[in-house]
Design a protein around this motif. Structure first.
Motif, mmCIF file in Angstrom:
data_model
loop_
_atom_site.group_PDB
_atom_site.id
_atom_site.type_symbol
_atom_site.label_atom_id
_atom_site.label_comp_id
_atom_site.label_asym_id
_atom_site.label_seq_id
_atom_site.Cartn_x
_atom_site.Cartn_y
_atom_site.Cartn_z
ATOM 1 N N GLN A 104 0.861 -1.181 0.000
ATOM 2 C CA GLN A 104 0.000 0.000 0.000
ATOM 3 C C GLN A 104 0.901 1.236 0.000
ATOM 4 O OE1 GLN A 104 -2.220 1.109 3.665
ATOM 5 N NE2 GLN A 104 -3.960 0.286 2.530
ATOM 6 N N TRP A 105 0.611 2.168 -0.900
ATOM 7 C CA TRP A 105 1.423 3.388 -1.032
ATOM 8 C C TRP A 105 0.532 4.622 -0.943
ATOM 9 C CZ3 TRP A 105 6.746 3.975 -2.997
ATOM 10 C CH2 TRP A 105 7.452 2.764 -3.038
ATOM 11 N N ASP A 106 1.141 5.730 -0.560
ATOM 12 C CA ASP A 106 0.464 7.028 -0.550
ATOM 13 C C ASP A 106 1.176 7.916 -1.581
ATOM 14 O OD1 ASP A 106 -0.369 9.668 -0.041
ATOM 15 O OD2 ASP A 106 -0.732 9.244 2.072
ATOM 16 N N ALA A 107 0.441 8.362 -2.583
ATOM 17 C CA ALA A 107 1.056 9.166 -3.660
ATOM 18 C C ALA A 107 1.375 10.592 -3.209
ATOM 19 C CB ALA A 107 0.144 9.211 -4.878
ATOM 20 N N GLN A 108 0.785 11.015 -2.128
ATOM 21 C CA GLN A 108 0.986 12.376 -1.587
ATOM 22 C C GLN A 108 0.710 13.455 -2.638
ATOM 23 O OE1 GLN A 108 3.471 12.226 2.089
ATOM 24 N NE2 GLN A 108 5.014 11.635 0.586
ATOM 25 N N ARG B 240 -3.092 5.419 -2.780
ATOM 26 C CA ARG B 240 -4.099 6.418 -2.410
ATOM 27 C C ARG B 240 -3.538 7.818 -2.632
ATOM 28 N NH1 ARG B 240 -3.440 4.341 3.384
ATOM 29 N NH2 ARG B 240 -2.079 5.815 4.452
ATOM 30 N N ASN B 241 -4.428 8.810 -2.534
ATOM 31 C CA ASN B 241 -3.981 10.201 -2.623
ATOM 32 C C ASN B 241 -3.280 10.513 -3.945
ATOM 33 O OD1 ASN B 241 -4.248 12.380 -1.002
ATOM 34 N ND2 ASN B 241 -2.998 11.482 0.647
ATOM 35 N N ALA B 242 -3.741 9.861 -5.004
ATOM 36 C CA ALA B 242 -3.076 9.989 -6.312
ATOM 37 C C ALA B 242 -3.743 11.075 -7.149
ATOM 38 C CB ALA B 242 -3.137 8.661 -7.043
ATOM 39 N N ASN B 243 -3.095 11.369 -8.253
ATOM 40 C CA ASN B 243 -3.663 12.300 -9.237
ATOM 41 C C ASN B 243 -3.918 11.583 -10.554
ATOM 42 O OD1 ASN B 243 -4.183 14.987 -8.279
ATOM 43 N ND2 ASN B 243 -2.015 15.056 -7.734
ATOM 44 N N HIS B 244 -4.674 12.215 -11.435
ATOM 45 C CA HIS B 244 -5.036 11.639 -12.739
ATOM 46 C C HIS B 244 -3.779 11.155 -13.456
ATOM 47 C CE1 HIS B 244 -6.967 10.989 -16.535
ATOM 48 N NE2 HIS B 244 -8.096 11.559 -16.158
ATOM 49 N N TRP B 245 -3.820 9.893 -13.935
ATOM 50 C CA TRP B 245 -2.638 9.294 -14.559
ATOM 51 C C TRP B 245 -2.617 9.466 -16.068
ATOM 52 C CZ3 TRP B 245 -3.780 3.425 -13.288
ATOM 53 C CH2 TRP B 245 -4.934 3.019 -13.975
ATOM 54 N N MET B 246 -3.608 10.136 -16.628
ATOM 55 C CA MET B 246 -3.737 10.387 -18.068
ATOM 56 C C MET B 246 -4.100 9.107 -18.826
ATOM 57 S SD MET B 246 -3.493 13.530 -18.073
ATOM 58 C CE MET B 246 -3.475 14.268 -16.463
ATOM 59 N N ARG B 247 -3.189 8.548 -19.668
ATOM 60 C CA ARG B 247 -3.521 7.331 -20.428
ATOM 61 C C ARG B 247 -3.239 6.103 -19.559
ATOM 62 N NH1 ARG B 247 0.286 4.276 -24.771
ATOM 63 N NH2 ARG B 247 -1.235 2.743 -25.466
ATOM 64 N N GLY B 248 -4.301 5.451 -19.093
ATOM 65 C CA GLY B 248 -4.103 4.276 -18.246
ATOM 66 C C GLY B 248 -3.310 3.184 -18.955
ATOM 67 N N GLY B 249 -3.474 3.108 -20.276
ATOM 68 C CA GLY B 249 -2.805 2.069 -21.049
ATOM 69 C C GLY B 249 -1.286 2.128 -20.978
ATOM 70 N N SER B 250 -0.726 3.293 -20.653
ATOM 71 C CA SER B 250 0.740 3.410 -20.571
ATOM 72 C C SER B 250 1.308 2.397 -19.585
ATOM 73 C CB SER B 250 1.162 4.801 -20.065
ATOM 74 O OG SER B 250 0.611 5.795 -20.871
ATOM 75 N N TYR B 251 0.562 2.154 -18.498
ATOM 76 C CA TYR B 251 1.113 1.335 -17.408
ATOM 77 C C TYR B 251 0.885 -0.157 -17.666
ATOM 78 C CZ TYR B 251 0.427 6.110 -16.375
ATOM 79 O OH TYR B 251 0.395 7.479 -16.532
ATOM 80 N N GLY B 252 -0.213 -0.486 -18.344
ATOM 81 C CA GLY B 252 -0.425 -1.876 -18.749
ATOM 82 C C GLY B 252 0.622 -2.276 -19.788
ATOM 83 N N TRP B 253 0.848 -1.374 -20.740
ATOM 84 C CA TRP B 253 1.823 -1.599 -21.814
ATOM 85 C C TRP B 253 3.224 -1.790 -21.230
ATOM 86 C CZ3 TRP B 253 0.118 -2.092 -26.794
ATOM 87 C CH2 TRP B 253 1.095 -2.143 -27.788
#
Ligand SMILES: NC(=O)C1=CN([C@@H]2O[C@H](COP(=O)(O)OP(=O)(O)OC[C@H]3O[C@@H](n4cnc5c(N)ncnc54)[C@H](OP(=O)(O)O)[C@@H]3O)[C@@H](O)[C@H]2O)C=CC1
Ligand SMILES: O=C(O)C(=O)C(=O)[C@H](O)[C@@H](O)CO
Length: 332
Positions: free
Chosen positions: A78-82, A112-125
């Protein structure tokens, strides 16, 4: 207009540095926005950059913050993005999930505490390029009515599933029939949607993107099914990260920040040998794509299989950017 990767990256970086984002952070963030655009995902690359800057200016995004580990439970962390920059943190979190998967066979990061990651596919790829199955999703502010309602109470919560192989197969899909980003792409191009994407003000199904962007009566993908899936994805992300749900983000925050995300990587290569893997995937691809076509002019394809061609075309011919979007960015 057509622009090169370098022109996009340079301009994104200029805007970030002008807002006192550290040069190395600005460089990496600008590169990710340019890569998303170059891959053909204009909606969450160049088109979304002004909105990202608006959130940076509002103080929703903390550019100097770094994600911090809260707890570790074997293959789960579990991480906190701050409230750090969304795309940079998401990339780090998928890297961490991959590292856990190389030790345990599977790795799961709840953020948690994250911000919009833009293109979700970047991380799956990113996971699939390293030979892992990548699964991730995020929640959001309420921007979609649940099935049967008029008022927004659920998120577009995109789900990404990426399968390593040649080519990579990946679904990257909003829980709405169209993402707001794709509504904008269609509106800017003066196009109607290919199928109904929401309801007009009179409760009739409509293909007009501008109407749905305004009234937010967007359709869940698969009607009640997308509505239900959006809700359970939100519940899992909220529980595992001990973070904010769509309800909390919407009712407690002044805008879309402090959201919750999940990143999963799964080992493949120690479960099946490379030759069997490739043969099994090829059989699936051949079986699907050889189905009799509905329209002889339109090939049956798998999700994600167009990206390699799109990227090569954009590298060769330049990247198409909407004039009005670029003018907005130059003025930032
Ligand atoms: N809060 C957030 O973070 C949000 C982010 N987003 C992002 O917006 C982007 C766009 O999402 P969305 O508008 O839902 O995407 P699309 O509706 O364009 O595509 C959804 C999925 O369907 C696949 N697909 C589309 N057409 C076909 C076809 N003819 N045959 C086979 N597969 C097909 C796509 O594959 P292919 O890619 O190959 O076309 C993709 O995997 C995504 O990157 C998403 O992560 C969206 C909503 C919210
Ligand atoms: O739908 C999108 O596109 C998107 O990226 C979102 O995050 C949300 O739906 C919302 O922020 C659009 O205003």
């Amino acid at each position: 207009m057509k622009l090169s990767f370098e022109e996009l990256q340079r301009e994104f970086k200029r805007v970030l540095v002008a807002r006192h984002v550290k040069s190395d952070v600005a460089d990496e963030c600008a590169t990710m926005f340019a890569q998303t655009t170059e891959s053909g995902v204009y909606s969450h690359g160049v088109n979304r950059f002004p909105r990202f800057i608006q959130q940076l200016d509002q103080g929703d995004i903390h550019p100097d913050a770094m994600a911090k580990k809260i707890l570790s439970l074997g293959a789960i962390e579990q991480w906190d993005a701050q409230r750090s920059i969304g795309n940079l943190t998401a990339k780090k979190m998928m890297d961490r999930a991959i590292s856990l998967a190389s030790d345990h066979g599977i790795g799961l990061i709840a953020l948690r505490n994250a911000n919009h990651w833009m293109r979700g596919g970047s991380y799956g790829w990113q996971a699939a390029e390293k030979g892992y199955i990548g699964i991730c999703w995020t929640n959001s502010i309420a921007v979609m009515p649940p099935w049967g309602a008029k008022e927004c109470r659920i998120g577009t919560n995109p789900l990404i599933v990426a399968i390593p192989g040649s080519p990579i197969t990946m679904v990257d899909m909003s829980m709405s029939m169209f993402s707001y980003g794709m509504l904008e792409v269609n509106r800017l191009a003066g196009r109607e949607l290919p199928v109904e994407g929401g309801f007009d003000d009179n409760g009739q199904l409509t293909r007009e993107p501008g109407v749905i962007e305004k009234n937010r009566r967007i359709l869940p993908m698969g009607y009640w099914k997308g509505s239900g899936l959006s809700i359970v994805l939100d519940m899992i992300a909220t529980l595992l990260s001990d973070g904010a749900s769509v309800a909390e983000v919407t009712e407690d925050n002044s805008d879309e920040y402090g959201i919750s995300q999940i990143f999963i990587a799964i080992e493949v290569d120690r479960l099946i040998d490379g030759a069997s893997r490739d043969a099994k995937l090829q059989r699936i691809i051949d079986y699907v794509t050889s189905a009799e076509r509905n329209n002889p002019e339109e090939a049956v394809r798998l999700p994600g299989h167009e990206f390699t061609r799109l990227l090569a075309e954009n590298r060769r011919n330049g990247i198409t950017v909407d004039d009005s979007v670029w003018a907005k960015i130059l003025a930032l």
